[in-house]
Design an enzyme around this catalytic site. Structure first.
Site, short mmCIF file in Angstrom:
data_model
loop_
_atom_site.label_atom_id
_atom_site.label_comp_id
_atom_site.label_asym_id
_atom_site.label_seq_id
_atom_site.Cartn_x
_atom_site.Cartn_y
_atom_site.Cartn_z
CE LYS A 1 -4.18 -1.81 0.08
NZ LYS A 1 -5.05 -1.67 -1.11
CD GLU B 1 -10.22 4.01 0.47
OE1 GLU B 1 -10.08 5.24 0.31
OE2 GLU B 1 -9.51 3.18 -0.12
CB SER C 1 0.09 -8.01 -1.27
OG SER C 1 -0.85 -8.80 -0.56
#
Lengths: 410, 279
Positions: free
Chosen positions: A103, A125, A392
């Site tokens: 991210k 969010e 990830s």
């Protein structure tokens, strides 16, 4: 330069999308209330201005190296590969990035844009909390106010990340509307943006939302695939046979897949969350079971009822618990370039333990979905073949969830 | 001439402004909606904006979100909403009804099927919050084909170039969003609204309605002094929300608030004109 064969052909199929209206075939676009049209146009203009600006690119790359810690390793999971007796399994270690997931690649990029657009306030969010943490992190670094919207349900299951965000100085706002998860957090962030549009930069965490978010987030995440390609070439001299990544909104998957889209020999698998099983309707697999519709500013595959109401989703992993998916994935599904499969909570949990015990790496429950599929796939392949799995995120945030399921009090 | 246009013409002839209440279909209960619509008309509504409930109403504030949730608790669908319009028409053939909602339920039903049923139910206009004019091409043609007015939002952030584009695509009326925010917010700046309404009127002869921040009779009157229609939703729905268990009181409270607004709007209209309307 001329002595080397170009790594990419002159025209790539992957460069045909999105078109100028942000459409990936019939998906994507800008389906928002009128107030957001102008701010989105401003964001689009700023992004396409800076995307090729050498100063911007250099700053982004420097941040990725020195702040995020890139390149992330490409690790050959030897013991795991041997155990399944098939293909060599390589893990792209996005879990080793600063803040523990892919991210941060995107939030670093969007923060640079926010700075250039003179915005003083960041909103985001979050579902699992990884994107919220990554947003709070870049906001802290730039000294910007940060508000993160998070479903009340997710706040309970991701308590450590909530505390991390607060430590970083962000305000975490519980969202109590609708299903109290990621989709409702997105609604609430959009409402905040509409209200504070002059000062606020909305960092969307995945390749969904209105144009230009799907293309912008994709571009910031393609560093994953570009690195993986270079690394695997250096290690083995060839391309992978298959890529596997989990798909909620789909940013880590598109980041890995995109640089390989024109390499016809590379098969790609996007793995959705089958939750308790596709047949139970308690899952988060719109590409496997949904149909196209309009939500959160874009046209894409959605999970909805017969009246077009968005239905509640379920996954063991908060980061995959979303009823939509990035429009580029919808397009890649329709053109048949990527195969979208699914993995249940139970299979993901088994893969979580497997990697932890066999390789000493605790994966995020999201990434465990990709891993579970890759293990099945590897078993059907030969040892000369290679699979790259996008790991990830790291699983530290999930240990409470896993312990709970197994009846262990921490 | 469309019902909406007819109504605006009649009002203009009397020097009056339109009062346009919004309620969500199916809130608080599907069986109450048609009765509520009649109540609104009796209390002075010139046309009704009927909200189609959606699970993810991202342009709406907490009051209308809650209204959608109450309606969806009874599974109120787009098809049901159109049925309510049809029932309403059995007693009221004159009051225009504009359907306001989000794109996904429309697409699930099918744009053409929706347009056909809307026509059949004698709804008059369609406003799809998350379908900006650029994405509306096909839907616009279909709605026009079925004689439905196409209503669009213009926002404080809308550029002049887009105002032109939206005016071209609009019919019936243009809906100006009075503030940067969601429905039911309370930070409207009347002089800014005035300037923007003036700008819109340079590009269109259509009536301009203003909504999103109308709280009470005073703000309704302020809006009426600069626009052709006053649109009020959240303030009415707060009355619904406050009287969920007592539907009679609920209707009385909703009617009382709307009547206050009506009186504020008509304060300077000669008695003779008003009594001619009421008869």
């Amino acid at each position: 330069m001329a002595s080397k064969a170009p790594e990419r052909p002159e025209t790539m199929a992957s460069e045909q999308v999105p078109d100028r209206a942000g459409m990936f075939g019939e998906y994507g676009g800008r389906y928002v209330a009128e107030t957001l049209i102008e701010p989105l146009a401003q964001l689009e203009a700023a992004y396409f201005k800076f995307r090729d600006d050498p100063g911007f690119v250099a700053e982004f790359e420097a941040d990725l190296s020195h702040y995020v810690g890139r390149p992330s390793p490409l690790y050959l999971a030897q013991r795991l590969s041997e155990k399944y007796g098939g293909a060599q399994i390589y893990l792209k270690r996005e879990d080793l990035n600063h803040t523990g997931a892919h991210k941060i690649n995107n939030t670093v990029g969007q923060a640079l844009l926010a700075k250039r657009m003179n915005k003083t306030r960041i909103i985001a969010e979050t579902g699992a909390g990884q994107h919220g943490v990554a947003s709070a992190t870049v906001a802290a670094r730039l000294g910007l106010e940060c508000v993160v919207y998070m479903g009340e349900e997710d706040i309970h299951r991701q308590a450590p990340n909530v505390y991390r965000m607060r430590l970083l100085g962000a305000e975490v706002v519980p969202v109590r509307s609708g299903s109290k998860t990621l989709k409702d957090a997105l609604n609430e962030a959009l409402r905040d943006w509409v209200t504070h549009v002059d000062t606020t930069f909305y960092i969307i965490g995945t390749v969904a939302g209105p144009h230009p978010y799907p293309v912008l987030v994709r571009d910031f995440q393609t560093v994953i695939g570009r690195e993986a390609k270079t690394q695997l070439k250096a290690m083995t001299g060839s391309l992978p046979d298959a890529l596997v990544a989990c798909v909620g909104g789909g940013s880590n998957a598109i980041g890995l897949f995109y640089p390989f889209l024109d390499d016809a020999g590379v098969r790609m698998y996007g793995i959705e969350a089958a939750g308790l099983g596709l047949e139970t309707h308690r899952h988060s697999a719109p590409l496997n079971t949904g149909k196209p519709g309009v939500l959160h500013g874009n046209r894409t595959y959605l999970m909805e009822d017969e009246n077009g109401q968005i239905i509640e989703t379920h996954s063991i992993s908060a980061g995959l618990d979303y009823p939509g998916v990035g429009p580029e994935h919808a397009w890649l599904k329709d053109i048949g370039r990527v195969q979208y499969e699914s993995v249940t909570d139970e299979q993901a949990l088994a893969a979580f333990h497997e990697l932890t015990r066999v390789e000493g790496i605790i994966p995020a429950l999201e990434s465990s979905h990709a891993l579970a599929w890759a293990l099945q796939l590897a078993a059907k392949m030969t040892p000369e073949q290679k699979i790259v799995v996008n790991l990830s995120g790291r699983g530290d945030k999930d240990i409470n969830t896993v312990a709970d399921i197994e009846g262990i009090g921490l | 001439m469309s019902r909406i246009q007819e109504r605006f013409n009649a009002l203009a002839g009397q020097g009056r402004k339109a009062l346009v209440p919004y309620i969500t279909a199916g809130d608080p209960h599907p069986e109450q909606t048609v009765a509520l619509m009649h109540t609104l008309v009796e209390a002075g509504a010139d046309m009704i904006e009927l909200g189609v409930p959606f699970s993810d109403p991202m342009a709406d504030g907490p009051v209308i979100q809650a209204a959608c949730e109450r309606a969806l608790a009874h599974n109120t669908s787009l098809r049901d909403t159109l049925g309510m319009v049809r029932s309403f028409r059995q007693r009221d053939e004159d009051t225009p009804v504009i359907l306001m909602g989000y794109q996904n339920p429309v697409e699930t039903l099918g744009t053409r099927e929706f347009a056909r049923l809307a026509r059949q139910s004698e709804a008059d206009g369609v406003l799809t919050v998350d379908l900006p004019v650029e994405q509306a091409g096909q839907a616009l043609e279909t709605y026009r084909e079925y004689g439905l007015d196409t209503v669009f939002l213009i926002a404080p952030t809308t550029s002049e170039e887009r105002i032109k584009k939206i005016c071209e695509a609009s019919s019936g009326l243009i809906y100006y969003v009075s503030l940067k925010g969601v429905t039911g917010a309370a930070h409207m700046d009347i002089s800014e609204v005035k300037n923007k309404v003036r700008e819109i009127k340079q590009h269109s002869s259509l009536p301009v309605g203003v909504g999103f921040g109308v709280q009470d009779a005073d703000s309704a009157r302020d809006i009426a002094s600069i626009a052709d229609a006053v649109i009020v939703g959240s303030a009415l729905i707060r009355q619904i929300e406050a009287h969920l268990s007592d539907h009679d009181t609920m209707k009385k409270k909703v009617a009382a608030l709307l009547r206050d607004m009506r009186e504020a709007l008509d304060r300077d209209i000669p008695e003779a004109v008003l009594s001619a309307t009421n008869s």
